[in-house]
Design a protein around this motif. Sequence first.
Motif, mmCIF file in Angstrom:
data_model
loop_
_atom_site.group_PDB
_atom_site.id
_atom_site.type_symbol
_atom_site.label_atom_id
_atom_site.label_comp_id
_atom_site.label_asym_id
_atom_site.label_seq_id
_atom_site.Cartn_x
_atom_site.Cartn_y
_atom_site.Cartn_z
ATOM 1 N N ALA A 281 71.216 -67.597 39.896
ATOM 2 C CA ALA A 281 72.143 -66.535 39.509
ATOM 3 C C ALA A 281 71.503 -65.161 39.649
ATOM 4 C CB ALA A 281 72.616 -66.756 38.076
ATOM 5 N N ASP B 38 82.867 -69.246 38.673
ATOM 6 C CA ASP B 38 82.269 -68.696 37.454
ATOM 7 C C ASP B 38 82.661 -69.435 36.179
ATOM 8 O OD1 ASP B 38 84.867 -67.855 37.476
ATOM 9 O OD2 ASP B 38 84.419 -65.711 37.548
ATOM 10 N N SER C 281 74.106 -70.161 40.290
ATOM 11 C CA SER C 281 75.348 -69.680 40.895
ATOM 12 C C SER C 281 75.862 -70.698 41.898
ATOM 13 C CB SER C 281 75.131 -68.347 41.611
ATOM 14 O OG SER C 281 74.959 -67.294 40.695
#
Length: 227
Positions: A74, A123, A159
């Motif tokens: 991330a 997300d 991520s």
Amino acid sequence: MADHCPPDTKDYPATERTRVRRSPERGSHAHADVHAIMDAAPLCHVGYVINGAPYVTPTLHWREGDYVYWHGSAASRFLRAAEDMPVCLTCSIMDGYVLARSAFNHSVNYRSAMVFGTARLVDDVEEKTDALRRFVDDLFPGRWDSLRPMTRQEVKATSVLRMKIDEASAKIRNGPPGDSDEADHPVWAGVLPIESRLVPPQPAPGLPDGIELPQSLAELIQSGRLR
């Protein structure tokens, strides 16, 4: 994640940037051809532009239908920059050196796929965790449930990006050298095949006695596949 459904006979649209110009007979826009290469390749390269400069980063990927996923830290500025941006993702597999009678006619046997779309960040915590589960189980079937559960901090530090494939093309070369008209020249010609495969595993240091290699991993190694 490879599709488990009837063969896909659809094509991606042939556009100016996906049309195969050199040796077009080797090119394809068929979903089945593009997907087969993406599913077989263990690694992809993602290209995008940050502040006007081009970057290409290697990463692991997985496919679900017309969507391709990849992941990373991330904290990565590359992944943050790629969000909501058009990207080009490529996969390539080298299958052999093709040795001809002249240096000019040497080549390689290969499979490559190039896909285009817009990267979107996954997300939602649950959606991201589920995507990572599918990623691990796609590579190593059934492994996720045997692992220590991910912590919320680990999920937060990871991520996941997803891209719908809008345009794509594949290109494949497979065969001997194309100089049979020079067969009388006294030099060896042919193909030196290249194989990428899993080899016998190396247990981690400190692995307790009695923990055997799972059958699913043994079968994967035996299959000769990379994923």
